[in-house]
Write a protein that holds these residues in place. Structure first.
Motif, short mmCIF file in Angstrom:
data_model
loop_
_atom_site.label_atom_id
_atom_site.label_comp_id
_atom_site.label_asym_id
_atom_site.label_seq_id
_atom_site.Cartn_x
_atom_site.Cartn_y
_atom_site.Cartn_z
N GLU A 25 56.41 -49.37 -6.97
CA GLU A 25 55.25 -49.57 -6.03
C GLU A 25 55.48 -49.20 -4.81
OE1 GLU A 25 51.43 -50.75 -5.05
OE2 GLU A 25 52.22 -50.41 -7.11
N TRP A 26 56.39 -49.58 -4.03
CA TRP A 26 56.62 -49.30 -2.74
C TRP A 26 57.23 -47.84 -2.56
CZ3 TRP A 26 58.67 -54.92 -2.64
CH2 TRP A 26 57.89 -55.64 -2.17
N SER A 27 57.93 -47.57 -3.26
CA SER A 27 58.40 -45.92 -3.05
C SER A 27 57.81 -44.93 -3.80
CB SER A 27 60.04 -45.88 -3.47
OG SER A 27 59.67 -45.96 -5.16
N ARG A 28 56.94 -45.42 -4.46
CA ARG A 28 56.34 -44.22 -5.47
C ARG A 28 57.15 -43.19 -6.23
NH1 ARG A 28 52.55 -47.77 -4.32
NH2 ARG A 28 50.42 -47.12 -3.81
N ASN A 29 58.38 -43.51 -6.27
CA ASN A 29 59.23 -42.48 -6.77
C ASN A 29 60.01 -43.41 -7.74
OD1 ASN A 29 61.94 -41.01 -6.95
ND2 ASN A 29 60.77 -39.74 -5.63
N LEU A 30 59.82 -42.64 -9.26
CA LEU A 30 60.56 -43.32 -10.20
C LEU A 30 62.14 -43.50 -10.41
CD1 LEU A 30 59.28 -44.88 -12.82
CD2 LEU A 30 59.69 -42.73 -14.05
N TRP A 31 62.60 -42.36 -9.60
CA TRP A 31 64.13 -42.30 -9.61
C TRP A 31 64.65 -43.53 -8.83
CZ3 TRP A 31 65.89 -39.61 -13.36
CH2 TRP A 31 65.35 -38.28 -13.38
N VAL A 32 63.94 -44.21 -8.06
CA VAL A 32 64.36 -45.27 -7.45
C VAL A 32 64.65 -46.50 -8.37
CG1 VAL A 32 63.79 -47.11 -5.54
CG2 VAL A 32 63.35 -44.37 -5.14
N LYS A 82 52.40 -31.44 -17.02
CA LYS A 82 52.55 -31.35 -15.58
C LYS A 82 52.64 -32.51 -14.76
CE LYS A 82 51.36 -26.33 -15.40
NZ LYS A 82 51.37 -26.05 -16.86
N MET A 83 53.24 -33.59 -15.34
CA MET A 83 53.01 -35.19 -14.92
C MET A 83 54.33 -35.42 -13.99
SD MET A 83 50.08 -36.44 -15.83
CE MET A 83 50.63 -38.01 -15.33
N GLY A 84 55.18 -34.58 -13.67
CA GLY A 84 56.21 -34.82 -12.78
C GLY A 84 56.09 -35.48 -11.39
N ASP A 85 55.03 -34.58 -10.75
CA ASP A 85 54.71 -35.47 -9.43
C ASP A 85 53.90 -36.51 -9.41
OD1 ASP A 85 56.02 -33.20 -8.09
OD2 ASP A 85 54.14 -31.89 -7.82
N ASN A 86 53.20 -36.57 -10.58
CA ASN A 86 52.31 -37.85 -10.89
C ASN A 86 53.05 -39.21 -11.01
OD1 ASN A 86 50.65 -39.66 -12.28
ND2 ASN A 86 48.95 -38.39 -11.91
N LEU A 87 54.30 -39.05 -11.74
CA LEU A 87 54.99 -39.97 -12.17
C LEU A 87 56.16 -40.21 -10.94
CD1 LEU A 87 55.73 -39.26 -15.89
CD2 LEU A 87 54.28 -41.02 -14.76
N GLY A 88 56.02 -39.29 -9.97
CA GLY A 88 57.00 -39.71 -8.96
C GLY A 88 58.56 -39.32 -9.20
N ARG A 108 53.34 -44.78 2.14
CA ARG A 108 53.50 -44.45 0.76
C ARG A 108 52.06 -43.62 0.26
NH1 ARG A 108 52.55 -50.38 -2.10
NH2 ARG A 108 50.49 -50.60 -1.09
N LYS A 109 52.33 -42.83 -0.74
CA LYS A 109 51.24 -42.07 -1.37
C LYS A 109 50.30 -42.79 -2.29
CE LYS A 109 54.33 -37.94 -1.42
NZ LYS A 109 55.00 -37.00 -2.37
#
Length: 220
Positions: A195-202, A73-79, A16-17
């Motif tokens: 926390e584990w995926s670092r992706n908010l869509w999950v 420009k927070m898209g990548d930061n938020l996952g 994970r990132k």
């Protein structure tokens, strides 16, 4: 199955990132934007049906938050990018576990005392297509952006993972006005998924599926 689940979690944890810095200016702008939306809705939509109020409010909040994310420009930061293969694996495992445990919790509550779940059927905004749109689409996206993308991330800057998960889940449950085990459990699972995926869509997908399960339980 348990070994497979633990291996999946370890694999994701290993690759994970790292969390990026969440700018305080963005966090304050997001809080201010939501507060202004809530206040404006109370003043401008006072005579409007509750379901319509909530629908408009969540839609406006989503637009405001989206504009702020784009501006900073927070898209990548938020996952908010497309989940990678490991993120999809975590989602699949957690979605199955969440759905089963969530239904079990609801059934236990129903068997012990139906009054514990009576408030779920009371809100008028649950009815119809607008209620479905609110509960399964708009609410999960807005709430995940606020409670995981903002509150959890701010807590994560100063506290460990476990405490941040618990505190953000507590805030999430209190927001619902009548915090119970399903909300607390959901808040914990959504935060762990993020926390584990670092992706908010999950987390959004898990939240939407849990809301859909609760809606179906109420309707049937």
């Amino acid at each position: 199955m348990r070994k497979g689940f633990m291996k999946c979690i370890k694999d994701v944890t290993a690759v994970r990132k790292s969390w990026g810095e969440l700018p305080l200016k963005f966090a304050l702008s997001m809080v201010l934007g939501v507060v202004v939306c809530e206040m404006a809705a109370g003043a401008l939509l006072a005579g409007v049906e509750l379901q319509t109020q909530l629908l408009i409010l969540r839609l406006v909040e989503l637009i405001v938050i989206g504009l702020l994310i784009n501006y900073f420009k927070m898209g990548d930061n938020l996952g908010l990018g497309r989940p990678d293969a490991e993120g999809v694996r975590v989602f699949a495992v957690l979605a199955a576990v969440t759905l089963v445990l969530f239904v079990i919790l609801l059934l236990v509550f129903w068997l012990l005392d139906y009054a514990l779940l009576a408030h779920l059927a009371a809100p008028p905004w649950l009815a119809g297509l607008a209620g479905l749109l609110l509960m399964v689409l708009l609410a999960p996206v807005v709430e995940e952006l606020l409670f995981r993308g903002l509150i959890f991330r701010l807590l994560r800057r100063s506290f460990g993972m476990l405490l941040s998960v618990l505190l953000s889940a507590g805030c999430f449950a209190l927001m619902h006005g009548q915090p119970e085990l399903p909300q607390i459990f959901g808040g914990i699972v959504f935060a762990l998924a993020y926390e584990w995926s670092r992706n908010l869509w999950v987390a959004v997908a898990l939240h939407a599926s849990a809301n859909a399960a609760a809606l179906l339980f109420v309707l049937f």
